[in-house]
Design an enzyme around this catalytic site. Structure first.
Site, PDB file in Angstrom:
ATOM      1  N   HIS A 111     -88.168  13.491 -10.991  1.00  0.00           N
ATOM      2  CA  HIS A 111     -86.937  12.687 -10.917  1.00  0.00           C
ATOM      3  C   HIS A 111     -86.413  12.629 -12.213  1.00  0.00           C
ATOM      4  O   HIS A 111     -85.238  12.860 -12.258  1.00  0.00           O
ATOM      5  CB  HIS A 111     -87.216  11.337 -10.349  1.00  0.00           C
ATOM      6  N   GLU A 115     -85.332  13.627  -3.210  1.00  0.00           N
ATOM      7  CA  GLU A 115     -86.642  13.605  -2.756  1.00  0.00           C
ATOM      8  C   GLU A 115     -87.489  14.560  -2.548  1.00  0.00           C
ATOM      9  O   GLU A 115     -88.685  15.127  -2.985  1.00  0.00           O
ATOM     10  CB  GLU A 115     -86.883  12.394  -1.600  1.00  0.00           C
ATOM     11  N   HIS A 136     -94.247  13.743  -9.490  1.00  0.00           N
ATOM     12  CA  HIS A 136     -93.265  13.504  -8.552  1.00  0.00           C
ATOM     13  C   HIS A 136     -91.755  12.841  -9.311  1.00  0.00           C
ATOM     14  O   HIS A 136     -90.849  13.086  -9.161  1.00  0.00           O
ATOM     15  CB  HIS A 136     -93.412  12.891  -7.340  1.00  0.00           C
ATOM     16  N   GLU A 137     -92.450  11.491 -10.053  1.00  0.00           N
ATOM     17  CA  GLU A 137     -91.637  10.700 -10.589  1.00  0.00           C
ATOM     18  C   GLU A 137     -91.002  11.461 -11.804  1.00  0.00           C
ATOM     19  O   GLU A 137     -89.860  11.197 -12.181  1.00  0.00           O
ATOM     20  CB  GLU A 137     -92.308   9.490 -11.023  1.00  0.00           C
TER      21      GLU A 137
END
Length: 294
Positions: free
Chosen positions: A144, A213, A140-141
């Site tokens: 980003h 997100e 997930h990071e």
């Protein structure tokens, strides 16, 4: 093996529309300030200098604020191994790896671009999650990082702050170039418009953050091939957050916009004011993706 990075066209469209509205608000605001006597040169220099500082030093500021420490492969071999593997799949240069020593289970990414990124996790997160769940959070990071979300949101948020402080400065220190603002009611009009612009930009930035997100969740699902692992991690993090001491939560509350889940406990805030979608909505989307991949 690299995986195809499929885009959610609906989500991309909503993000682009939100960014368009935000840009329109800022252009209107700067034009308004210029018309009412605020020097265009001052605005350009003021924004340019602070954007440059924010762009080049935001990662260092975030690491300093959180107390995150960069760790080597010998210090955190499992963490480095996971990130190396995920970067190969996502076709990303490997970021620096950092650890924050706190009970708050969370993670964040920072840095101005893909080559200057840092991915940080807390000791609380590593203690609470299984390896598969931790890998999903790291994915997930990294999503980003791949989407350049840190730069986009930093710039968007910064312009909102600059707009506010330009007006505040002009109200305290005179007309900054003279002009129509000296006429009756001019100062009050500038103040009222600044309030409206700040509120609108605040809500648009929050909406943009929520969309990004969702996009990072989708990216994590694509990278790992297991949306259920991220859904499980989100449930664990959300559940543990309610049991973390209030003092620990308050120490990191300034980083909520960067975290995978805001460090809050107890009552939730309205979705429209939140930087993150609700955990329930995120899990529902991940469960739908899991069904589609099965």
């Amino acid at each position: 093996m690299k995986r195809k990075w499929e885009r959610d066209l609906g989500l991309q469209g909503r993000m682009l529309f939100t960014m368009f509205l935000l840009a329109a608000v800022y252009l209107f605001f700067l034009a308004f300030l210029s018309y009412y006597g605020t020097s265009q040169i001052f605005i350009i220099l003021f924004i340019g200098l602070f954007m440059a500082a924010q762009y080049f030093y935001s990662d260092k500021m975030v690491l300093w604020t959180t107390g995150a420490q960069i760790v080597s492969e010998s210090e955190a071999p499992q963490l480095h191994g996971m990130i190396t593997r995920l970067c190969a799949i996502a076709d990303l240069p490997k970021p620096q790896v950092a650890i924050v020593r706190t009970q708050v289970p969370n993670a964040f990414a920072t840095g101005r671009n893909q080559n200057k990124a840092v991915v940080a996790v807390t000791t609380g997160l590593m203690d609470k999650l299984s390896p598969a769940e931790l890998e999903a959070v790291l994915a997930h990071e990294l999503s980003h990082v791949k989407n350049r979300d840190m730069a986009v949101l930093t710039i968007a948020s910064f312009l909102s702050s600059v707009a506010f402080y330009i007006v505040r400065y002009s109200l305290y220190f005179g007309n900054m170039g003279g002009g129509r603002r000296k006429e009756g009611g001019g100062i009050m009009l500038v103040w009222l418009v600044s309030i409206v612009v700040w509120i609108v930009s605040f809500l648009l930035i929050r909406a943009l953050s929520r969309y990004r997100e969702f996009s990072a969740d989708r990216g994590a699902a694509v990278i790992t091939g297991q949306p259920a692992n991220l859904a499980s991690a989100l449930m664990k993090i959300s559940g543990v957050m309610d049991r973390v001491p209030g003092d620990d939560l308050r120490k990191v509350e300034g980083m909520n916009a960067f975290f995978i889940i805001p460090a809050i406990s107890g009552s939730s805030i309205m979705d429209i004011f939140s930087t993150h979608p609700s955990v329930e909505k995120r899990i529902a989307k991940l469960e739908k993706m899991q069904q589609e991949m099965s």
